[in-house]
Design a protein around this motif. Structure first.
Motif, PDB file in Angstrom:
ATOM      1  N   UNK A  66       0.781  -1.232   0.000  1.00  0.00           N
ATOM      2  CA  UNK A  66       0.000   0.000   0.000  1.00  0.00           C
ATOM      3  C   UNK A  66       0.809   1.277   0.000  1.00  0.00           C
ATOM      4  N   UNK A  67       2.128   1.178  -0.016  1.00  0.00           N
ATOM      5  CA  UNK A  67       2.973   2.366   0.080  1.00  0.00           C
ATOM      6  C   UNK A  67       3.407   2.932  -1.271  1.00  0.00           C
ATOM      7  N   UNK A  68       3.080   2.266  -2.360  1.00  0.00           N
ATOM      8  CA  UNK A  68       3.543   2.707  -3.684  1.00  0.00           C
ATOM      9  C   UNK A  68       2.610   3.758  -4.278  1.00  0.00           C
ATOM     10  N   UNK A  69       3.186   4.538  -5.183  1.00  0.00           N
ATOM     11  CA  UNK A  69       2.436   5.498  -5.982  1.00  0.00           C
ATOM     12  C   UNK A  69       2.631   5.131  -7.444  1.00  0.00           C
ATOM     13  N   UNK A  70       1.532   4.956  -8.171  1.00  0.00           N
ATOM     14  CA  UNK A  70       1.612   4.669  -9.594  1.00  0.00           C
ATOM     15  C   UNK A  70       1.888   5.962 -10.339  1.00  0.00           C
ATOM     16  N   UNK A  71       3.014   6.018 -11.049  1.00  0.00           N
ATOM     17  CA  UNK A  71       3.366   7.194 -11.841  1.00  0.00           C
ATOM     18  C   UNK A  71       2.824   7.065 -13.262  1.00  0.00           C
TER      19      UNK A  71
END
Length: 137
Positions: A124-129
């Motif tokens: 849950x810590x990722x950001x989709x670029x």
């Protein structure tokens, strides 16, 4: 027919590599599945982008997202790591990193380039670029 798929995979890898070069994407490391098609796909990208290539067994088909996240912790000192592997493994990993309950809401296409930023190594810590299919590169 097998040769056609191999050639298509290599063509897609070269296209992704050219896209990365054109957009000045710097990679410090490419991790690849030990399975032949993935490794053959990763080799031209590593050469074109002058990135170290490492075969890791945990990227083999059937990878579990929790195990992959644990393995990725070993590379947290790297500035940018590319993974070359298999579906549906990558869609499941992306869903896990983004905190989605299932991978129904995300599909990482074969031959695509998906960038996830991850500062903390937990679900849950990722950001989709972005996620770009090869045909748009």
């Amino acid at each position: 027919m097998r040769g056609h798929f191999r050639e298509k995979g290599i063509d897609q890898a070269q296209k992704v590599a050219r896209f990365c070069e054109a957009h000045d994407m710097q990679l410090s490391l490419i991790l690849t599945s030990p399975l032949r098609r993935a490794h053959e796909t990763a080799k031209p990208m590593a050469a074109a982008l002058r990135a170290e290539l490492m075969i890791v067994p945990w990227l083999a088909s059937g990878m579990h997202p929790e195990a992959a996240l644990e393995e990725l912790r070993a590379y947290r000192s790297q500035t940018s790591v590319m993974l070359v592997g298999h579906e549906p493994d990558f869609s499941q990993l992306a869903a896990h990193l983004l905190g989605l309950p299932t991978n129904n809401a995300i599909h990482v296409r074969k031959g695509s380039l998906t960038l996830l930023e991850l500062d903390v190594f937990r679900a849950g810590a990722a950001t989709l670029q972005f996620s770009l299919p090869c045909k748009l590169m």
